[in-house]
Design a protein around this motif. Structure first.
Motif, PDB file in Angstrom:
ATOM      1  N   LEU A   1       0.877  -1.415   0.146  1.00 51.74           N
ATOM      2  CA  LEU A   1      -0.078  -0.036   0.134  1.00 51.74           C
ATOM      3  C   LEU A   1       0.883   1.233  -0.039  1.00 51.74           C
ATOM      4  N   GLY A   2       2.217   1.146   0.269  1.00 47.60           N
ATOM      5  CA  GLY A   2       3.136   2.263   0.309  1.00 47.60           C
ATOM      6  C   GLY A   2       2.938   2.824   1.652  1.00 47.60           C
ATOM      7  N   TRP A   3       2.445   2.614   2.516  1.00 50.11           N
ATOM      8  CA  TRP A   3       2.264   3.061   4.090  1.00 50.11           C
ATOM      9  C   TRP A   3       3.735   2.594   4.862  1.00 50.11           C
ATOM     10  N   VAL A   4       4.334   1.475   4.407  1.00 53.35           N
ATOM     11  CA  VAL A   4       5.733   1.181   5.074  1.00 53.35           C
ATOM     12  C   VAL A   4       6.562   0.968   3.867  1.00 53.35           C
ATOM     13  N   GLU A   5       7.991   1.010   4.291  1.00 54.29           N
ATOM     14  CA  GLU A   5       8.921   0.764   3.044  1.00 54.29           C
ATOM     15  C   GLU A   5      10.069  -0.253   3.716  1.00 54.29           C
ATOM     16  N   ARG A   6      10.186  -1.066   3.112  1.00 45.73           N
ATOM     17  CA  ARG A   6      11.411  -2.250   3.516  1.00 45.73           C
ATOM     18  C   ARG A   6      12.776  -1.810   2.897  1.00 45.73           C
ATOM     19  N   HIS A   7      13.664  -1.708   3.713  1.00 47.78           N
ATOM     20  CA  HIS A   7      15.043  -1.503   3.354  1.00 47.78           C
ATOM     21  C   HIS A   7      16.046  -2.805   3.978  1.00 47.78           C
ATOM     22  N   GLY A   8      16.071  -3.765   3.180  1.00 44.50           N
ATOM     23  CA  GLY A   8      16.785  -5.011   3.631  1.00 44.50           C
ATOM     24  C   GLY A   8      16.183  -5.781   4.655  1.00 44.50           C
ATOM     25  N   GLN A   9      16.504  -5.649   5.803  1.00 36.78           N
ATOM     26  CA  GLN A   9      15.906  -6.388   7.005  1.00 36.78           C
ATOM     27  C   GLN A   9      15.029  -5.461   7.847  1.00 36.78           C
ATOM     28  N   THR A  10      15.001  -4.106   7.521  1.00 35.80           N
ATOM     29  CA  THR A  10      14.387  -3.152   8.481  1.00 35.80           C
ATOM     30  C   THR A  10      13.227  -2.341   7.582  1.00 35.80           C
ATOM     31  N   TYR A  11      12.223  -1.941   8.386  1.00 32.67           N
ATOM     32  CA  TYR A  11      11.047  -1.280   7.969  1.00 32.67           C
ATOM     33  C   TYR A  11      11.212   0.047   8.424  1.00 32.67           C
ATOM     34  N   THR A  12      10.347   0.986   7.700  1.00 35.98           N
ATOM     35  CA  THR A  12      10.199   2.232   8.070  1.00 35.98           C
ATOM     36  C   THR A  12       8.785   2.836   7.461  1.00 35.98           C
ATOM     37  N   LEU A  13       8.392   3.912   8.140  1.00 35.15           N
ATOM     38  CA  LEU A  13       7.111   4.682   7.303  1.00 35.15           C
ATOM     39  C   LEU A  13       7.302   4.970   5.836  1.00 35.15           C
ATOM     40  N   GLY A  14       6.287   4.623   5.171  1.00 36.57           N
ATOM     41  CA  GLY A  14       6.579   4.792   3.918  1.00 36.57           C
ATOM     42  C   GLY A  14       6.040   6.400   3.364  1.00 36.57           C
ATOM     43  N   ARG A  15       6.457   6.828   2.115  1.00 39.21           N
ATOM     44  CA  ARG A  15       6.040   8.162   1.762  1.00 39.21           C
ATOM     45  C   ARG A  15       4.752   8.430   1.895  1.00 39.21           C
ATOM     46  N   SER A  16       3.765   7.446   1.347  1.00 41.32           N
ATOM     47  CA  SER A  16       2.411   7.751   1.300  1.00 41.32           C
ATOM     48  C   SER A  16       1.805   8.305   2.660  1.00 41.32           C
ATOM     49  N   LEU A  17       2.345   7.911   3.595  1.00 43.69           N
ATOM     50  CA  LEU A  17       1.856   8.307   4.892  1.00 43.69           C
ATOM     51  C   LEU A  17       2.364   9.902   5.235  1.00 43.69           C
ATOM     52  N   PHE A  18       3.517  10.033   4.836  1.00 44.18           N
ATOM     53  CA  PHE A  18       3.864  11.490   4.942  1.00 44.18           C
ATOM     54  C   PHE A  18       3.231  12.281   3.919  1.00 44.18           C
ATOM     55  N   GLU A  19       2.650  11.924   3.021  1.00 41.72           N
ATOM     56  CA  GLU A  19       1.989  12.841   1.910  1.00 41.72           C
ATOM     57  C   GLU A  19       0.803  13.106   2.288  1.00 41.72           C
ATOM     58  N   TRP A  20      -0.021  11.902   2.974  1.00 43.42           N
ATOM     59  CA  TRP A  20      -1.301  12.161   3.471  1.00 43.42           C
ATOM     60  C   TRP A  20      -1.427  13.212   4.843  1.00 43.42           C
ATOM     61  N   GLY A  21      -0.137  12.979   5.564  1.00 45.50           N
ATOM     62  CA  GLY A  21      -0.065  13.959   6.571  1.00 45.50           C
ATOM     63  C   GLY A  21       0.049  15.313   6.534  1.00 45.50           C
ATOM     64  N   ALA A  22       0.943  15.358   5.385  1.00 45.81           N
ATOM     65  CA  ALA A  22       1.130  16.864   4.790  1.00 45.81           C
ATOM     66  C   ALA A  22      -0.119  17.333   4.185  1.00 45.81           C
ATOM     67  N   LEU A  23      -0.808  16.809   3.668  1.00 44.32           N
ATOM     68  CA  LEU A  23      -2.129  16.994   2.918  1.00 44.32           C
ATOM     69  C   LEU A  23      -3.233  17.399   4.227  1.00 44.32           C
ATOM     70  N   ALA A  24      -3.237  16.466   5.265  1.00 44.52           N
ATOM     71  CA  ALA A  24      -4.153  16.795   6.259  1.00 44.52           C
ATOM     72  C   ALA A  24      -3.987  17.975   7.038  1.00 44.52           C
ATOM     73  N   ARG A  25      -2.701  18.544   6.889  1.00 45.76           N
ATOM     74  CA  ARG A  25      -2.122  19.723   7.724  1.00 45.76           C
ATOM     75  C   ARG A  25      -2.636  21.050   6.854  1.00 45.76           C
ATOM     76  N   ARG A  26      -2.556  20.738   5.493  1.00 47.78           N
ATOM     77  CA  ARG A  26      -3.102  21.904   4.862  1.00 47.78           C
ATOM     78  C   ARG A  26      -4.604  22.014   4.258  1.00 47.78           C
ATOM     79  N   ARG A  27      -5.065  20.778   4.473  1.00 46.21           N
ATOM     80  CA  ARG A  27      -6.616  20.830   3.774  1.00 46.21           C
ATOM     81  C   ARG A  27      -7.402  21.588   4.831  1.00 46.21           C
ATOM     82  N   SER A  28      -7.058  21.712   6.059  1.00 41.77           N
ATOM     83  CA  SER A  28      -7.958  22.601   7.170  1.00 41.77           C
ATOM     84  C   SER A  28      -8.100  24.071   6.703  1.00 41.77           C
ATOM     85  N   GLY A  29      -7.017  24.605   5.953  1.00 44.21           N
ATOM     86  CA  GLY A  29      -6.996  26.076   5.543  1.00 44.21           C
ATOM     87  C   GLY A  29      -7.218  26.451   4.359  1.00 44.21           C
TER      88      GLY A  29
END
Length: 250
Positions: A54-82
């Motif tokens: 889904l793009g919500w998590v990214e895999r880098h070898g043996q580790t996982y991090t939050l994916g870019r999609s969540l950062f995009e939706w987070g940025a969008l949520a902050r802007r949408r209110s105004g």
């Protein structure tokens, strides 16, 4: 093929528990996530695979991090209110007037963050709400660079690094023309067969974002579209001022 219970409440709860572990922004292994959440290793691996898809998590070898999609939706949520909420009705009016797809965006580094997209056309456009587009190759981005750039876009290196003094002079001249006309144009730069006309929401002292109309090159008449695009941008700017949002948006 997903199982019928892949999106049951229980699965959603477990996915939320997994995502919560990334709140600190670090990298975690499968074993760490399984131990921290108390979920079986096999269930953790299956959920992570779906979140990666889904793009919500990214895999880098043996580790996982939050994916870019969540950062995009987070940025969008902050802007949408105004800005997005105030601008949305005006974007619909502009679409009804021109019949062209309308975008609303803000500048983030060397990119344009798309906050809203209204309408559809005969050509599929590589834009989506919350997504990013290179600023230097779009009319929307040029309007933002001319009016909203506080210098951050020039500090962050990108693949679009200027390679010559002549190119730098051309860019400065183009930005000066955009500032003079309060309108930016683009044809066949971002997508072949597509043209755009854009205008800033604001002025050289305070800029909240920009809007643009986009369509096939044969249907985009810059001379005719400049006036309604600028008028819509000005109407949004006035609505922000009336709402007391200009200081926050700028």
């Amino acid at each position: 093929m997903r199982n019928s219970d892949d999106f049951s409440p229980a699965v959603i709860d477990r996915a939320a528990v997994l995502l919560e572990e990334f709140r600190d922004g670090g990298e975690l292994t499968l074993s760490q996530l399984s131990n921290r959440t108390g979920l079986p290793r096999s269930s953790t691996h299956r959920l992570l695979s779906q979140l990666v898809e889904l793009g919500w998590v990214e895999r880098h070898g043996q580790t996982y991090t939050l994916g870019r999609s969540l950062f995009e939706w987070g940025a969008l949520a902050r802007r949408r209110s105004g800005l997005q909420e105030i601008a949305h009705p005006f974007l619909h009016e502009l679409y009804a007037t021109t019949g062209l797809v309308v975008h609303l965006g803000v500048l983030e580094g060397n990119d344009v963050r798309i906050l809203d997209k209204v309408g559809y056309g005969p050509i599929a456009l590589p834009t989506r709400i919350g997504g990013l587009q290179p600023a230097g190759r779009t009319a929307l981005g040029k309007a933002l660079l001319a009016f909203c750039d506080n210098g951050s876009a020039r500090r962050r290196p990108t693949v679009e690094v200027l390679t010559s003094a002549a190119e730098e002079a051309r860019r400065r001249n183009e930005m000066a023309v955009v500032r003079q006309r309060r309108t930016a144009y683009e044809r066949d730069e971002a997508v072949l067969g597509v043209a755009c006309v854009a205008a800033p929401i604001g002025d050289l002292r305070s800029c909240a974002g920009a809007i643009a109309v986009t369509g096939p090159v044969e249907t985009v008449d810059g001379a005719l579209l400049a006036t309604p695009v600028r008028a819509t941008a000005n109407a949004i700017w006035q609505a922000l001022a009336d709402n007391g949002s200009v200081r926050r948006a700028g």
